[in-house]
Motif scaffolding. Sequence first.
Motif, PDB file in Angstrom:
ATOM      1  N   GLN A  15     -10.266  -3.857   3.062  1.00 12.18           N
ATOM      2  CA  GLN A  15     -10.068  -2.837   4.099  1.00 12.18           C
ATOM      3  C   GLN A  15      -8.737  -2.121   3.929  1.00 12.18           C
ATOM      4  O   GLN A  15      -8.623  -0.919   4.220  1.00 12.18           O
ATOM      5  CB  GLN A  15     -10.177  -3.454   5.507  1.00 12.18           C
ATOM      6  N   ARG A  16      -7.719  -2.817   3.436  1.00 13.76           N
ATOM      7  CA  ARG A  16      -6.426  -2.182   3.174  1.00 13.76           C
ATOM      8  C   ARG A  16      -6.549  -1.181   2.026  1.00 13.76           C
ATOM      9  O   ARG A  16      -5.974  -0.080   2.070  1.00 13.76           O
ATOM     10  CB  ARG A  16      -5.391  -3.248   2.817  1.00 13.76           C
ATOM     11  N   ALA A  17      -7.243  -1.577   0.965  1.00 12.41           N
ATOM     12  CA  ALA A  17      -7.389  -0.690  -0.181  1.00 12.41           C
ATOM     13  C   ALA A  17      -8.174   0.564   0.200  1.00 12.41           C
ATOM     14  O   ALA A  17      -7.785   1.689  -0.160  1.00 12.41           O
ATOM     15  CB  ALA A  17      -8.081  -1.427  -1.323  1.00 12.41           C
ATOM     16  N   ARG A  31      -7.423   9.219  -9.545  1.00 12.37           N
ATOM     17  CA  ARG A  31      -8.873   9.065  -9.698  1.00 12.37           C
ATOM     18  C   ARG A  31      -9.204   7.878 -10.605  1.00 12.37           C
ATOM     19  O   ARG A  31     -10.154   7.134 -10.352  1.00 12.37           O
ATOM     20  CB  ARG A  31      -9.481  10.354 -10.251  1.00 12.37           C
ATOM     21  N   ALA A  32      -8.423   7.697 -11.660  1.00 12.77           N
ATOM     22  CA  ALA A  32      -8.667   6.572 -12.569  1.00 12.77           C
ATOM     23  C   ALA A  32      -8.411   5.236 -11.880  1.00 12.77           C
ATOM     24  O   ALA A  32      -9.153   4.263 -12.087  1.00 12.77           O
ATOM     25  CB  ALA A  32      -7.777   6.708 -13.807  1.00 12.77           C
ATOM     26  N   VAL A  33      -7.358   5.173 -11.061  1.00 10.72           N
ATOM     27  CA  VAL A  33      -7.044   3.930 -10.339  1.00 10.72           C
ATOM     28  C   VAL A  33      -8.170   3.574  -9.374  1.00 10.72           C
ATOM     29  O   VAL A  33      -8.608   2.414  -9.304  1.00 10.72           O
ATOM     30  CB  VAL A  33      -5.700   4.084  -9.584  1.00 10.72           C
ATOM     31  N   ILE A  34      -8.656   4.553  -8.618  1.00 14.51           N
ATOM     32  CA  ILE A  34      -9.742   4.298  -7.668  1.00 14.51           C
ATOM     33  C   ILE A  34     -11.007   3.878  -8.412  1.00 14.51           C
ATOM     34  O   ILE A  34     -11.697   2.924  -8.009  1.00 14.51           O
ATOM     35  CB  ILE A  34     -10.006   5.545  -6.801  1.00 14.51           C
ATOM     36  N   ALA A  49       0.831  -1.205   0.000  1.00 12.18           N
ATOM     37  CA  ALA A  49       0.000   0.000   0.000  1.00 12.18           C
ATOM     38  C   ALA A  49       0.870   1.260   0.000  1.00 12.18           C
ATOM     39  O   ALA A  49       0.550   2.255  -0.671  1.00 12.18           O
ATOM     40  CB  ALA A  49      -0.933  -0.005   1.207  1.00 12.18           C
ATOM     41  N   ARG A  50       1.973   1.221   0.727  1.00 19.94           N
ATOM     42  CA  ARG A  50       2.874   2.380   0.763  1.00 19.94           C
ATOM     43  C   ARG A  50       3.523   2.618  -0.601  1.00 19.94           C
ATOM     44  O   ARG A  50       3.725   3.761  -1.013  1.00 19.94           O
ATOM     45  CB  ARG A  50       3.960   2.184   1.827  1.00 19.94           C
ATOM     46  N   ILE A  51       3.877   1.545  -1.289  1.00 15.41           N
ATOM     47  CA  ILE A  51       4.482   1.697  -2.623  1.00 15.41           C
ATOM     48  C   ILE A  51       3.471   2.308  -3.588  1.00 15.41           C
ATOM     49  O   ILE A  51       3.794   3.232  -4.353  1.00 15.41           O
ATOM     50  CB  ILE A  51       4.987   0.332  -3.140  1.00 15.41           C
ATOM     51  N   VAL A  52       2.239   1.811  -3.569  1.00 15.72           N
ATOM     52  CA  VAL A  52       1.203   2.366  -4.444  1.00 15.72           C
ATOM     53  C   VAL A  52       0.981   3.838  -4.122  1.00 15.72           C
ATOM     54  O   VAL A  52       0.875   4.679  -5.027  1.00 15.72           O
ATOM     55  CB  VAL A  52      -0.107   1.565  -4.299  1.00 15.72           C
ATOM     56  N   HIS A  53       0.929   4.176  -2.840  1.00 15.41           N
ATOM     57  CA  HIS A  53       0.758   5.577  -2.440  1.00 15.41           C
ATOM     58  C   HIS A  53       1.908   6.427  -2.973  1.00 15.41           C
ATOM     59  O   HIS A  53       1.693   7.532  -3.502  1.00 15.41           O
ATOM     60  CB  HIS A  53       0.679   5.665  -0.914  1.00 15.41           C
ATOM     61  N   GLY A  54       3.126   5.933  -2.844  1.00 12.51           N
ATOM     62  CA  GLY A  54       4.284   6.689  -3.313  1.00 12.51           C
ATOM     63  C   GLY A  54       4.274   6.892  -4.814  1.00 12.51           C
ATOM     64  O   GLY A  54       4.597   7.979  -5.315  1.00 12.51           O
ATOM     65  N   ARG A  85      -1.828  -5.109  -8.066  1.00  9.44           N
ATOM     66  CA  ARG A  85      -1.548  -5.270  -6.639  1.00  9.44           C
ATOM     67  C   ARG A  85      -2.726  -4.804  -5.789  1.00  9.44           C
ATOM     68  O   ARG A  85      -3.020  -5.389  -4.747  1.00  9.44           O
ATOM     69  CB  ARG A  85      -0.282  -4.502  -6.250  1.00  9.44           C
ATOM     70  N   LEU A  86      -3.407  -3.758  -6.230  1.00 12.09           N
ATOM     71  CA  LEU A  86      -4.595  -3.320  -5.507  1.00 12.09           C
ATOM     72  C   LEU A  86      -5.657  -4.412  -5.494  1.00 12.09           C
ATOM     73  O   LEU A  86      -6.387  -4.577  -4.516  1.00 12.09           O
ATOM     74  CB  LEU A  86      -5.161  -2.048  -6.145  1.00 12.09           C
TER      75      LEU A  86
END
Length: 480
Positions: free
Chosen positions: A105-107, A125-128, A70-75, A98-99
Amino acid sequence: MTDTYADLLACEDVLRFANAAISGTGQREFLGGPGEQLLTLDFLHSYVRVNHRDLYAAVLALDVNDHNAARIVHGLLSEPAGPGAAALPEEGALIARRLADLPPQRAYRLFRRLAADRVNNRRTRAVIAQWLRNRPDLAFDAVKYRAGLTAAARHAHLRLPGEVADFCFTSARRTRPFATPILETYRAAHYSVEAAYGLPLTVAEGFAARHGVPRDRFLARARASATSGELLRMDRAMRERGLSTGYDLARAGLTRLCSYVLALPIREREERRAELTAALRASARRTAGAHAGSWGPTAAVLDDSYSSFGSPVKRNRPLAVALACHFLMAELSTRYTAHWLSGRTDALTVRPLGNSPLAERILDALDTRPERLVIVSDGHDDCPPVPAALLDAWRTRIDPGRATSAVHLNPVVDAEELGTAPIAASVPTVGVRDAAALPSLVELARFGEGASGLADLRAHLDRRVAAYIAAPAAGASRPR
């Protein structure tokens, strides 16, 4: 090998980060608090993301834990690649893949953090939006993860479908019925405890407490709506009340099942020996899969010293990893011997107790002349120079031809080491959190021996990325 000195350093940096991302969760460890580990993880994430962005993204295809994924995706989402930074061409596909594997709950927690950090670029926005479109049942998510779904939709400027939007953005407690069954069940549960039993367990618990339902009666009725993970967590509480979950322990993940076993008193483990042993072996066989019997003679040194207790927030986690590796290696190997630091021979009754005579157990393991030596330990010994000197002397004087391969699997991040603490320079160290990743971690360990450089590591990561993106997502099979 044509790698420059800078390439070798880059290879070492990425491996250090990968090891920390596999085993580190930013929580308290036996010898370190959460603050120190969080600082270490913060530094490693920032350093590798800025200096090796393509490799930083590729680490998502390795067995990093959910916290660091999750931290990598955020970065990656919050900091687009700069002019001088190389970006992995498949970065977007890797993020989406990976998402899909993250627990919901993590996502949702990640999306809320992105909103809090004001990361609202078009890509985010597109990823979400894509992740929400792929959810199997948004109405279920609205009931179980209402705050997360609401925050994600609001942050990405999305219009939720029909009654789901009404449920999330208006009062859920209304008198007018919903047409969607689970939303109507939630509305009815405010007035009828019977309706609560049709909701997810975590939601139903709140309604049961509100209606004053005795815990025994609630547990007996709630089994039907519980996920496999919840049934495993409920198992002991239900047994104490004379109830049965009806859950087959062999279906549980191997490391999680080992954590469950270690939480049982020794006496209960002995009373349920046949049941627990059969479940552990069945889970190990399922985990080994096609790799079963693919290893030659293997000897393992397994840490059950006092430090394998971990910490109050990660109780018995290092020991659970060692126990899971024990049962898995028994399935992977044609001949297997286990050497617990305590000298015990009964794996089912191991407990974190005593000192860490690593050198003695390593000698015992090498006496069996294995093709593979696997050490599962946090790397802390009563006399640290001794096992290091022993392994270095063995590698340079007794087995320079590497007839026996050796790897150290470390389930703990050491903040002072900026990663996982090694035992010896001659034996590669790899982080481990889940025993299911054992075969791939052993493959990754060869890059820590110094014989392979950055080009080989890039090629390995490229293969892992391609295979990972092509494979079906595991998220759909996860308990919700």
